[in-house]
Structure formats: C-alpha cells, structure tokens
Design an enzyme around this catalytic site. Structure first.
Site, short mmCIF file in Angstrom:
data_model
loop_
_atom_site.label_atom_id
_atom_site.label_comp_id
_atom_site.label_asym_id
_atom_site.label_seq_id
_atom_site.Cartn_x
_atom_site.Cartn_y
_atom_site.Cartn_z
N LYS A 1 -2.84 -9.58 6.22
CA LYS A 1 -1.76 -10.53 6.00
C LYS A 1 -2.32 -11.89 5.61
O LYS A 1 -3.32 -12.35 6.17
CB LYS A 1 -0.92 -10.66 7.28
CG LYS A 1 0.29 -11.59 7.16
CD LYS A 1 1.03 -11.68 8.49
CE LYS A 1 2.28 -12.53 8.40
NZ LYS A 1 2.99 -12.66 9.70
N SER B 1 7.53 -11.22 9.46
CA SER B 1 6.94 -11.81 8.27
C SER B 1 5.74 -11.06 7.71
O SER B 1 5.25 -11.36 6.63
CB SER B 1 6.53 -13.26 8.56
OG SER B 1 5.58 -13.32 9.61
N GLY C 1 4.73 -13.10 15.60
CA GLY C 1 5.20 -14.30 16.28
C GLY C 1 6.62 -14.18 16.79
O GLY C 1 7.02 -14.86 17.73
N GLY C 2 7.39 -13.31 16.15
CA GLY C 2 8.77 -13.04 16.58
C GLY C 2 9.13 -11.62 16.16
O GLY C 2 10.13 -11.39 15.52
N GLY C 3 8.24 -10.70 16.51
CA GLY C 3 8.39 -9.32 16.05
C GLY C 3 7.84 -9.12 14.66
O GLY C 3 8.14 -8.11 14.01
N SER C 4 7.00 -10.03 14.19
CA SER C 4 6.59 -10.03 12.78
C SER C 4 5.69 -8.88 12.38
O SER C 4 5.43 -8.68 11.19
CB SER C 4 5.89 -11.35 12.44
OG SER C 4 6.75 -12.44 12.68
#
Length: 616
Positions: free
Chosen positions: A208, A284, A305-308
C-alpha cells in the site's frame, strides 16, 4: 460556540453496565444525517466548510445533527482517558502453538510458520489444482519454483503484462518494471542454485502506498505528499519481506490520506472490484485487496486505521488480518495517525496470512510495554480442535446488516459450531446458557474513533499542509480535513475516556469468551458513480455501514481477521470477522483457518482474474 452548547449524555460507570443477554442497554443504530455528495456539490460544500464564518456554523450543526455533541463532545464520563491502546501481556500461551522471539530473523520465523502448515519440502509431485476455483498460495509458488515448472522471472514477466492489461482497474499507483525484473532475476538464480531463502522467495508482493518502499516515493494516495516528505528507506515490514526473498512489485492505490473507505481516488483513479468492475473495492487499502483478489499477488500489505485492511478484504473476497496494536513495528509507515493504525495483511488464504504475519511480527521499539513472543498455531494439529472455544455474538449488532450478509454469516457461524462443537457464548457464571452478549455504546465508539483518528490526522499533517497548494487535495478529503480540524481538546479527551470504557466492556466479555464474531461489513460493495471520479465522494451512510464492525480492532488495538464465507444475491463477496483478545493472533488464525476450510469449496472466480502460475 459556547452559547450553543448541547446537553451531553451522562454515562453510568462501566462496571455498572450489564453485558448479559437480557441487558436493557439500547442498541443505537448509526444516525447519519448527511446526503451523498460528489461533483459540484462536494466542491461547494468544501468551499463553505473552509470559509471562516460559515464554516464554523456548518461544522457545529454537522456534529450536532450526527450526535457527536450529545454522545462525545459534551458527554460526562467517569473513566480516565486511555491515550494509547497498549496491552500488557498476561503470560497466557495457547496450546499446540509454536512460540518464537519477536526479534528472531524473519526467515527463521517463516520457517517455523511453514512447519505449522506441513512442510512443502517433502512434496515431490507437481501442484494439482483443486476442483473448485482457488487462488494460488505461497506454497504453490514455492512448489512450482522448486519443481522447475516456472521461475520467478517468468512470473514477473507475466505480472508486468497483467498489470499493464489491468491498468483501467487502477490497482497500482506506481510500479517499476526494471526493479521487478531485477529482483526476479536474483530470485531465479537462487532457486537454480537450490538456495531459496524461504517460501516467499520469488513471490510477488504488493505494498500500500502508505508504507515506505524503495525505490518508490510514498504518496499516501495524494499528489503532494512525496514533495514534502522523502522516502529514504524500506519500512520495517517491507524490510522483513524483502529479506525473505519476496519480489516487491509496486505501490498499490488507496483512498487519499486514508481519509475514506470507498477507494475512489480522484488523482489515481477508483480502484475497481475484481468481482464486478463497476463496484468499489472498499478502502483505504483498496489496491492491495484488489490485486490479491485478481490473482496478481497472493499477498499484499495494507494499513488498518478504521477497518482499512479488513473492509476491502471482505468486499473483494480475500483474507484480511490486523494484529494487536504494536505487534508489527510501525517504522516507515506514514504518520497519518498515532494510536489507531496498524500494518495489516491481505492474502489469498489464512495460511498465507500466517506466513506473512510470521515474517513481519516484531517488537516495536517505541512501545513502552514488553511485547510477547510470536505465537504460530499448528494448523495441522487435530489437538487444536477443541470444544472449549467460545464465540461471543451480540445479536442486535450482528443483525444490523443487509439480509444477504446476515443470512450468510449466520450460516457460517452455524457451520463452525456444528463441525467442531464450538459454542456461541455469553456466560456470567461459568456455564454456557445463551448465544447472546451485549456490547453497549457501539455507535458511541464509532464516533469516538472518528474524533480520534480525525484529530490525529489533522495534527500529523498540519506542518505538511503549510507547503501544499490546497488545489492539489481531493475535494472529498478537503471536507474531511475541515471536519478533522474542528475537533477540540475536550472532544479528544472524551473520546479517550470512551476508549477506556469500551476496553473495560471488551475485557469483561473476553473473560468468558475467546473471540467475538461479527459480519465484517454491513453492506456489500456499492456502485462507483461517474460524478465521483474527479472529486471523490462523501457517502457517510454507506460509510457507517461499512465500518460498523471494524472499530474495536482499531480503537481498542485488538487483533481481528476477516474470512470470505459467501456471496450476496449479486455475486459480491461477504466476509465474516473474528475479533480476539490482545496477543491472541494464534487462536484467531486457527479459527479463521477452520472457517475457511468450511467455505473455500464455494469460492467463485472473479470477473477479473489473472493466473500467475499458468503454464505457457
């Protein structure tokens, strides 16, 4: 805005909350009050939010109408704030698990992980494709190289051709043909000499574009980050994989700054879902999930970071694994947030995720606690099949998803229980009586997480933005940054109090259960609309549904894994998630492997798929 101060919720002490099946705690569904915006509409909205006077008023009413003021900003909590979700190890170790020092060489850890799967060294026969569709695994690559059926150079050449062919899918931000071929040539020579470093030697791995990886700049999905921050070395996780012989094939697309979950990037294109190219991948870590789903790589790195990691993994029908906070050293990852994000793994199978985890797990030098040894489960051991594994399920939360997801995930949990005799459990006195548990204030946790990640992102990039032309930032991200910058110290502190409160809830549940099970997302992949291509989009309703089950893993620093378990009526993938206690990666991987074994026969070939090991 003091004259507009709202009345906040006064929360009872966490110890006074009933977490049992008959709790009277109300399940609050996401109360999102914001229309979808893209194109001209999102531009106008960004201009208004950035205006000195109107912006402040709009932000006030946005936060008020979406219950941030009531549930977080002006709330009264008795708990002390918890700023970093570090977890002291309790000393417990799982049975049928190999333990290895976190600072052991990555090659040694991978060798131990391969033992957990059964050694491919004794496999003399060529690989035989399974009757149903399946993606090639790391061991498939290793076996093919060892048998001479193909070479890393041939795979690299095929990868380059397929990457070019799939350019309209926007999987990658950057890849370097010469660098890929150079790595492949070195790996091919090692295999020809019988000196392969590990099962990863010669395997294509994508990274990523939030993670430093030479020789590429790290853009974070922006057009400006590489201008103000230089990439000078590989990140820790990349160094580990490279030292094991992996071929790093490039930097994958991502939602700009990780500030969204659709994977629609106005600068590098919308990453498209291999199961339906008109649908989002999620984000993301959008490109990383897509390249694994499409067969270009059996393994990719993301940041969660939030389910990324888990969210796009579920939407793209692959495995997504996020370890405990500080399990993987964070050196070389963009400092977009401090206490939320973690390097995670996207893989074709749970077994591949285990091997990658073994390689990159370590001891973060910045951690202020002792990091335990790395546990690797013996997946081939029949003794691990225990009827003492207890799975907690909060029914109202579990069912807060589409009918297809609810039916598919419920069926998967039933299969697991029937096969192994495991029990869905909440138990207050030591014996299994019900299938229910109550996890209070889940929507408050989501808003607290949003406050935290927004505040940390705003703080971390503020110095960079001083040297950036605002016109270089995507319009959807400009809206996000305006909201992030509106959070004050009191809101941040209240969010950290909620973090401690939620951790107390989860610790109580984990005292009587081993894992929590949920669907991975509340909706399957939705359609990419043309008006979002140049501006990005704001779709907070779908966004709330997509992150509904993700937050505990990030906000509380808990390990979690998603496994593909089926498809909706439109053929789009559905994932099931297991959330574990801190440092319980070995148990999570074991459970995920067992779940995968029951569902893998139904795996469907994506609409866009490339066979990297195809015979010429």
């Amino acid at each position: 805005m003091g004259i507009f101060k709202d009345n906040g919720v006064v929360y009872k002490a966490a110890d006074d909350i009933d977490l049992g099946p008959d709790s009277d705690e109300f399940y609050l569904r996401a109360n999102v009050k914001a229309p979808r915006m893209a194109g001209l509409l999102v531009k106008v909205f960004a201009w208004l939010l950035e205006s000195p006077i109107l912006g402040g008023m709009l932000l006030y009413f946005l936060k008020k109408n979406n219950l941030i003021h009531k549930l977080v900003s002006f709330a009264e909590l008795q708990e002390e704030p918890l700023f970093v979700p570090l977890h002291p190890h309790q000393g417990d170790e799982e049975k049928e698990t190999i333990y290895i020092h976190p600072n052991a060489p990555p090659q040694e850890k991978i060798e131990e992980a391969a033992k957990c799967l059964g050694s491919f060294e004794n496999e003399q026969e060529p690989r035989i494709p399974q009757p149903s569709f399946h993606r090639w695994t790391l061991l498939d690559y290793a076996t093919s190289y060892k048998s001479g059926e193909t070479t890393p150079t041939k795979v690299a050449e095929r990868f380059i051709a397929c990457a070019k062919e799939s350019s309209d899918m926007s999987f990658f931000i950057n890849y370097c043909i010469d660098d890929i071929l150079s790595q492949a040539a070195e790996s091919t020579l090692r295999h020809q000499r019988g000196e392969a470093i590990s099962v990863l030697d010669g395997v294509p791995v994508a990274v990523k574009d939030e993670i430093d990886c030479m020789p590429y700049p790290t853009t974070g999905g922006t057009k400006w980050m590489q201008k103000v921050r230089e990439c000078r070395n590989d990140a820790y996780c990349v160094k580990c994989l490279r030292s094991c012989g992996a071929i790093i094939v490039g930097k994958t697309n991502m939602h700009e700054l990780g500030a969204g979950i659709s994977g629609i990037n106005p600068h590098y294109g919308a990453a498209r879902n291999p199961y339906n190219r008109s649908k989002i991948t999620g984000g993301s870590s959008s490109g990383s999930a897509a390249v694994v789903a499409a067969g270009l790589c059996p393994l990719a790195l993301g940041v969660d970071g939030g389910g990324s990691v888990r969210l796009p993994a579920a939407l793209c029908g692959v495995v997504g694994f996020k370890p405990t906070f500080s399990r993987v050293p964070h050196q070389g990852v963009l400092p977009i947030n401090y206490t939320i994000g973690m390097v995670g793994i996207l893989a074709a199978t749970v077994e591949d995720a285990l091997i990658a985890y073994a390689a990159i797990a370590g001891a973060d030098e910045s951690a202020t606690i002792a990091v335990p040894r790395v546990g690797l489960p013996l997946l081939k051991s029949a003794n691990y099949m225990s009827d003492h594994i207890k799975i907690a399920r909060y029914g109202k939360w579990f069912d807060d998803c589409t009918d297809d997801i609810k039916a598919c995930c419920s069926n998967a949990v039933a299969k697991l229980s029937d096969k192994y005799g495991w029990k869905t459990n909440f138990d207050g006195v030591g014996c299994v009586k019900t299938v229910e548990v109550t996890i209070p204030e889940i929507e408050v946790m989501r808003l607290s997480h949003y406050t935290t990640i927004g505040s940390e992102c705003s703080n971390s990039i503020k110095s960079y933005l001083q040297n950036v032309n605002k016109e270089e930032i995507g319009w959807d991200v400009r809206v996000g940054l305006a909201v992030y910058d509106s959070f004050d110290s009191n809101e941040y502190l209240n969010a950290q109090k909620m973090r401690r409160r939620q951790l107390q809830f989860h610790e109580k549940i984990f005292s009587v259960a081993d894992v929590i099970v949920t669907p991975t997302v509340g909706v399957t992949a939705y359609t990419i609309k043309d008006d979002a291509m140049n501006t990005g989009e704001l779709d907070y309703i779908n966004g709330a549904a997509l992150v509904r089950y993700q937050i505990a893993g990030n906000f509380l620093g808990l390990p979690a894994v998603t496994v593909p378990v089926g498809y909706d009526s439109n053929g789009l993938p559905i994932g099931l998630q297991f959330i574990g206690k801190p440092w319980s990666e070995s148990l999570l991987i074991y459970i995920a492997s067992a779940m995968q074994a029951l569902c893998i026969s139904g795996c469907k070939k994506p609409e866009v798929f490339y066979d990297m090991l195809a015979k010429e």
